[in-house]
Write an enzyme that holds these catalytic residues in place. Structure first.
Site, mmCIF file in Angstrom:
data_model
loop_
_atom_site.group_PDB
_atom_site.id
_atom_site.type_symbol
_atom_site.label_atom_id
_atom_site.label_comp_id
_atom_site.label_asym_id
_atom_site.label_seq_id
_atom_site.Cartn_x
_atom_site.Cartn_y
_atom_site.Cartn_z
ATOM 1 C CG ASP A 25 -2.063 0.759 1.008
ATOM 2 O OD1 ASP A 25 -2.422 1.238 -0.008
ATOM 3 O OD2 ASP A 25 -2.650 1.254 2.201
ATOM 4 C CG ASN A 73 -7.793 -2.177 -5.229
ATOM 5 O OD1 ASN A 73 -7.181 -3.044 -4.945
ATOM 6 N ND2 ASN A 73 -7.963 -1.357 -4.302
HETATM 7 C C1 IPE Z 1 -5.438 -3.049 -0.247
HETATM 8 O O1 IPE Z 1 -5.057 -1.612 -0.410
HETATM 9 C C2 IPE Z 1 -5.326 -3.622 -1.435
HETATM 10 C C3 IPE Z 1 -4.212 -3.798 -2.347
HETATM 11 C C4 IPE Z 1 -2.888 -3.484 -1.593
HETATM 12 C C5 IPE Z 1 -3.931 -4.218 -3.456
HETATM 13 P P1 IPE Z 1 -6.269 -0.412 -0.502
HETATM 14 O O2 IPE Z 1 -5.397 0.884 -0.778
HETATM 15 O O3 IPE Z 1 -7.026 -0.693 -1.759
HETATM 16 O O4 IPE Z 1 -6.886 -0.664 0.759
HETATM 17 P P2 IPE Z 1 -7.860 0.613 1.620
HETATM 18 O O5 IPE Z 1 -8.705 0.953 0.555
HETATM 19 O O6 IPE Z 1 -6.921 1.732 2.110
HETATM 20 O O7 IPE Z 1 -8.495 -0.161 2.897
HETATM 21 C C1 IPE Z 2 -1.582 0.260 -3.455
HETATM 22 O O1 IPE Z 2 -1.328 1.523 -3.360
HETATM 23 C C2 IPE Z 2 -1.767 -0.337 -4.876
HETATM 24 C C3 IPE Z 2 -3.110 -0.899 -5.045
HETATM 25 C C4 IPE Z 2 -4.169 -0.750 -4.409
HETATM 26 C C5 IPE Z 2 -3.338 -1.390 -6.176
HETATM 27 P P1 IPE Z 2 -2.575 2.533 -3.483
HETATM 28 O O2 IPE Z 2 -2.982 2.747 -4.835
HETATM 29 O O3 IPE Z 2 -3.796 1.951 -2.550
HETATM 30 O O4 IPE Z 2 -1.888 3.823 -2.925
HETATM 31 P P2 IPE Z 2 -2.360 4.693 -1.809
HETATM 32 O O5 IPE Z 2 -3.078 4.127 -0.741
HETATM 33 O O6 IPE Z 2 -3.625 5.654 -2.638
HETATM 34 O O7 IPE Z 2 -1.369 5.741 -1.316
HETATM 35 MG MG MG Z 3 -4.043 2.294 -0.564
#
Ligand code: IPE
Ligand code: IPE
Ligand code: MG
Length: 245
Positions: A25, A73
């Site tokens: 993340d 997602n």
């Molecule tokens: C969890 O991260 C999913 C992945 C890393 C693929 P998210 O960024 O989607 O999670 P939330 O929405 O902050 O809980």
């Molecule tokens: C994790 O990074 C990657 C996926 C969920 C695919 P994020 O895209 O959630 O990054 P933040 O949480 O917005 O920083």
């Molecule tokens: Mg995220």
């Protein structure tokens, strides 16, 4: 040629987790800090995947499970989903040869068949190409959600029960365990989440029952071999009791 990963944080005698799962993340925030579009963070995230998978192999971790796309997602803007799919295509095309060569067994968890047909084919082909390998397991979670995984198991067991093939009284934790997407992987020892968020976001809820949880502030694109080594060293300091003494 890649340089050898920096694993100096791990003492030679440390207990190495057999199975590590990572909630990767913070890509978006990494990009934002640099005034870049979110996709730049995802690209940098792919580079971190390369570093960390290599480091896990060097440490002797038997299985690494990476949360790449959750079943939630799909709520993101279409453009970002398209960018993530594009990067997945690129990653498989550019990194599969290395995985085959390094004796890695690639696995997918989650309902990836909901992805575009060309990705489904790429993924199936990639898994098939590593199927006769015998080395470390790399599981990638694609359109994965733990609640959906468990609901699907409940549905299947109910169907078998109605058909008279399963005695409801015989349904136990072992039976569910064997039906999980992760059934072929060793038990989950360590779950890492980057970016400072402290939640599981529907990842491996059953499997995490006795996993050690580690939340680090590092944003995923900055997570590297040294960060993994530090996580493994921290795991080595934990005392696992499983309810006993
Ligand atoms: C969890 O991260 C999913 C992945 C890393 C693929 P998210 O960024 O989607 O999670 P939330 O929405 O902050 O809980
Ligand atoms: C994790 O990074 C990657 C996926 C969920 C695919 P994020 O895209 O959630 O990054 P933040 O949480 O917005 O920083
Ligand atoms: Mg995220």
């Amino acid at each position: 040629m890649s340089t050898a990963p920096n694993l100096t944080a791990v003492p030679a005698t440390a207990t190495i987790p057999r199975h590590i799962a990572i909630i990767m993340d913070g890509n978006g925030r990494w990009a934002k800090q640099r005034f870049l579009p979110r996709v730049a963070g995802h690209k940098a995230g792919v580079e971190a995947v390369r570093k960390v998978t290599r480091a896990a192999r060097a440490l002797g971790v038997e299985a690494l499970t990476l949360y790449a796309f959750s079943s939630e997602n799909w709520r993101r803007p279409e453009e970002e989903i398209g960018d993530l799919m594009g990067l997945l295509r690129l990653f498989i095309r550019s990194d599969l040869d290395e995985l085959v060569r390094e004796n890695v067994r690639l696995r997918i968890i989650g309902d990836y068949r909901r992805f575009a047909p060309d990705i489904v084919n790429l993924v199936d082909d990639a898994v098939a190409r590593t199927a006769s390998n015998t080395g470390p397991l790399l599981a990638i979670a694609l359109n994965y959600g733990a609640q959906a995984e468990l609901a699907a198991i409940a549905r299947r067991l109910a169907e078998h029960a109605v058909a008279g093939e399963v005695d409801p009284a015989a349904i136990d934790a072992d039976m569910i365990e064997q039906a999980l997407d992760t059934a072929a992987l060793p038990p989950l020892d360590l779950m890492i989440r980057t970016s400072g968020e402290q939640r599981l976001s529907n990842f491996l809820l059953w499997q995490a029952a006795y996993a050690e949880l580690l939340f680090v502030d590092t944003l995923w694109p900055d997570f590297d071999a040294a960060a993994l080594a530090a996580a493994v060293a921290a795991f080595g300091q934990r005392q696992r009791r499983y309810g006993g003494l």
